[in-house]
Design a protein around this motif. Structure first.
Motif, short mmCIF file in Angstrom:
data_model
loop_
_atom_site.label_atom_id
_atom_site.label_comp_id
_atom_site.label_asym_id
_atom_site.label_seq_id
_atom_site.Cartn_x
_atom_site.Cartn_y
_atom_site.Cartn_z
N ALA A 413 31.98 27.55 46.06
CA ALA A 413 31.00 26.59 45.57
C ALA A 413 31.68 25.25 45.29
O ALA A 413 32.78 25.22 44.71
N ASN A 414 31.05 24.19 45.68
CA ASN A 414 31.63 22.86 45.57
C ASN A 414 32.10 22.54 44.15
O ASN A 414 33.19 21.99 43.95
N THR A 415 31.29 22.89 43.15
CA THR A 415 31.64 22.63 41.76
C THR A 415 31.96 23.90 40.98
O THR A 415 32.20 23.85 39.78
N GLY A 416 31.95 25.06 41.66
CA GLY A 416 32.13 26.34 40.99
C GLY A 416 30.76 26.93 40.67
O GLY A 416 29.73 26.28 40.86
N PHE A 417 30.74 28.10 40.31
CA PHE A 417 31.69 29.13 40.01
C PHE A 417 32.12 29.79 41.33
O PHE A 417 31.33 30.43 42.00
N ASP A 422 34.34 42.40 44.31
CA ASP A 422 34.57 43.60 45.12
C ASP A 422 33.35 44.51 45.11
O ASP A 422 32.37 44.25 44.39
N PRO A 423 33.36 45.59 45.90
CA PRO A 423 32.18 46.47 45.99
C PRO A 423 31.79 47.14 44.67
O PRO A 423 30.67 47.64 44.55
N ASP A 424 32.69 47.16 43.69
CA ASP A 424 32.37 47.72 42.39
C ASP A 424 31.74 46.69 41.45
O ASP A 424 31.41 47.01 40.31
N GLY A 425 31.59 45.45 41.92
CA GLY A 425 30.99 44.41 41.09
C GLY A 425 31.99 43.72 40.17
O GLY A 425 31.59 42.95 39.30
N ILE A 426 33.27 43.98 40.37
CA ILE A 426 34.30 43.34 39.55
C ILE A 426 34.63 41.97 40.14
O ILE A 426 34.96 41.85 41.32
N ILE A 427 34.50 40.95 39.32
CA ILE A 427 34.75 39.58 39.76
C ILE A 427 36.24 39.27 39.68
O ILE A 427 36.89 39.50 38.65
N HIS A 428 36.79 38.74 40.77
CA HIS A 428 38.20 38.34 40.83
C HIS A 428 38.24 36.81 40.86
O HIS A 428 37.65 36.18 41.74
N THR A 429 38.92 36.25 39.90
CA THR A 429 39.00 34.80 39.80
C THR A 429 40.43 34.33 40.05
O THR A 429 41.37 35.12 40.12
N ASP A 430 40.59 33.03 40.19
CA ASP A 430 41.89 32.41 40.35
C ASP A 430 42.01 31.31 39.31
O ASP A 430 41.07 30.52 39.14
N GLY A 431 43.14 31.25 38.63
CA GLY A 431 43.32 30.26 37.57
C GLY A 431 43.20 28.83 38.03
O GLY A 431 42.96 27.92 37.22
N ASN A 432 43.36 28.60 39.34
CA ASN A 432 43.23 27.24 39.87
C ASN A 432 41.79 26.85 40.15
O ASN A 432 41.53 25.70 40.52
N LEU A 433 40.86 27.79 40.00
CA LEU A 433 39.44 27.51 40.25
C LEU A 433 38.69 27.57 38.92
O LEU A 433 38.31 28.64 38.45
N LYS A 434 38.49 26.41 38.34
CA LYS A 434 37.77 26.33 37.07
C LYS A 434 36.43 25.64 37.30
O LYS A 434 36.32 24.74 38.15
N LEU A 435 35.43 26.07 36.55
CA LEU A 435 34.09 25.52 36.70
C LEU A 435 34.11 24.02 36.44
O LEU A 435 34.60 23.55 35.41
N PHE A 440 41.82 25.14 44.22
CA PHE A 440 41.77 26.11 45.31
C PHE A 440 42.15 27.48 44.76
O PHE A 440 42.81 27.59 43.72
N GLY A 441 41.71 28.50 45.44
CA GLY A 441 42.04 29.86 45.01
C GLY A 441 42.43 30.72 46.19
O GLY A 441 41.94 30.51 47.31
N ILE A 442 43.32 31.66 45.96
CA ILE A 442 43.76 32.60 46.99
C ILE A 442 43.28 34.00 46.60
O ILE A 442 43.54 34.45 45.47
#
Length: 452
Positions: A413-417, A422-435, A440-442
């Protein structure tokens, strides 16, 4: 009417709001109790009045972030969502039959949700979306779907209501409500998506430039904005070589394919990186403008082009333009008619693409899954919103699509989030991607046996 207002407030608090950015998901398990009490033994006219009031209050509060984008769009959206509450209250019947009451109320609620979503052209919104940011409560979705979970959630609401109105069976109904809730929690503890021995790993880079819509459309800033996406892409490669780089919706808000300046630069960048690059563009083909996703493959060639199929009224298209009425932001995109299915250059893996609001259309994602998509990419531009709650409300859909289809979803998303889920619904974030920040995030995702 106080009970109706209370239900509307509990409903609002269940989803991302100004108080709880991720929503207070527990509220949805008893939000309807005051509404059911307000409807108890009421005649049709009063029940419909309660439905109208609940719909306007609950969905008006939830969708308030749309007001600054388009007042007309906000009103249509609230009325469209509120149809569900009117249908529910219209057919609501107080009953003395225990079994009928237990099954009828949640069934009626689910039917009213299904009818509303069908009338809205497949745009889906269920009370079960309130669980999106609580992975513990999501495990059943892959089996029963959003509608099935809405049934379970409203069943608990109905049992609490029946416990209040049928005192002689209060303990029985209360125990049943608690047991159903705890069963959902227990399944969340023990059920996990299995990982195939033939699983494949894909590294994905997500670019979040955080450019406001007005700056994005400013021709004087056009070169700077495009250069920023390239710069962030280069920075992401310093942390590892991704297989796929994702730029958000309309990251290039023009026809990149016809740009003598930027087409060679961006295409050469993909070839130089030896990685696929997916970006949002706005091409003009045969006089029609589209909101599209372009895949530039690792060889610096066009790997695919997808035009958004489901356009947002009053934002991407003007429903009454033919009569000279121009409500909304004035965009007039044309709709595509083909699935967004692409192939990674370095493997046989396929991935599907949806653009922005299409993540709220389960049908599109199911079609991509059936067509062979191994994971899903959502590109969005939520910069029109000015409140965090709206960002998070939109992000919920990506979580639901991941669990429903047992597949990874990567959201750029251009401005986040921006995140991966994953298929279990667990959200994986990257510390470089803040709202609301550029970055950028890997993400390293695991894809089960592509032949399955």
């Amino acid at each position: 009417m106080l009970f109706v207002f209370l239900s509307a407030i509990l409903f609002y608090l269940s989803f991302p709001n100004v108080i709880f950015m991720y929503g207070c998901w527990t509220c949805i398990w008893f939000f309807a109790v005051p509404l059911l009490l307000a409807l108890h033994d009421k005649p049709l006219k009063k029940r419909i009045g309660c439905g109208v009031l609940f719909g306007l209050c609950a969905y008006g509060l939830m969708a308030q972030g749309l007001i600054k984008i388009s007042i007309a769009g906000f009103l249509v959206f609230v009325v469209g969502l509120g149809i569900q509450a009117v249908i529910f209250t219209w057919f609501f019947k107080s009953t003395r039959n225990q079994l009928l009451g237990i099954l009828y109320f949640p069934l009626l609620w689910c039917v009213s949700e299904w009818v509303r979503n069908s009338l809205l052209g497949g745009f889906s919104f269920y009370i079960s979306h309130a669980q999106a940011f609580c992975p513990l409560m999501l495990k059943l979705y892959g089996t029963v779907g959003c509608l099935g979970m809405s049934f379970i959630i409203f069943l608990v609401n109905a049992l609490i209501y029946l416990a209040i109105t049928h005192r002689q069976y209060r303990r029985r109904y209360s125990i049943a409500a608690v047991m159903i809730f705890l069963s959902v929690v227990l399944i969340g503890w023990v059920r996990k998506e299995p990982v195939s021995p033939a699983a494949r790993h894909v590294r994905i880079s997500v670019i979040q430039a955080n450019i406001s819509p007005l700056q994005k459309m400013n021709l004087d800033l056009f070169d700077r904005n495009a250069a920023l996406h390239l710069y962030l892409t280069e920075q992401s490669f310093k942390l590892g070589h991704p297989d796929l780089v994702i730029w958000p919706e309309t990251a290039f808000p023009d026809d990149l394919l016809q740009s003598d300046t930027w087409r060679p630069l961006i295409f050469e960048q993909a070839s130089h990186m030896n990685a696929d690059l997916l970006t949002g563009i706005a091409p003009i083909i045969d006089g029609n403008e589209y909101n599209s996703a372009l895949l530039i493959n690792a060889h610096g060639q066009v790997g695919g082009l997808y035009h958004k199929e489901s356009l947002v009224p009053f934002a991407e298209t003007t429903p009454f333009a033919r009569w000279g009425i121009d409500w909304g932001r004035g965009y007039r995109f044309s709709a595509g008619n083909k699935l967004g299915l692409f192939k990674l250059s370095k493997s046989s893996l396929l991935f599907g693409v949806v653009i922005c609001s299409e993540s709220a259309h389960p049908r599109i994602v199911r079609q991509l899954k059936r067509a062979g998509a191994n994971f899903l990419v959502e590109i969005s531009n939520d910069g029109w919103f000015t409140d965090n709650a709206s960002y998070m409300l939109h992000a919920q859909a990506a979580v639901m699509r991941a669990v429903e289809n047992h597949m990874w979803v990567i959201r750029a998303a251009n401005t986040g989030f921006s995140f991966a889920v994953d298929p279990d619904g667990i959200i994986h974030t990257d510390g470089n991607l803040k709202l609301g920040r550029e970055g950028f995030g890997i993400f390293d995702i695991i894809i089960n046996d592509p032949s399955s």
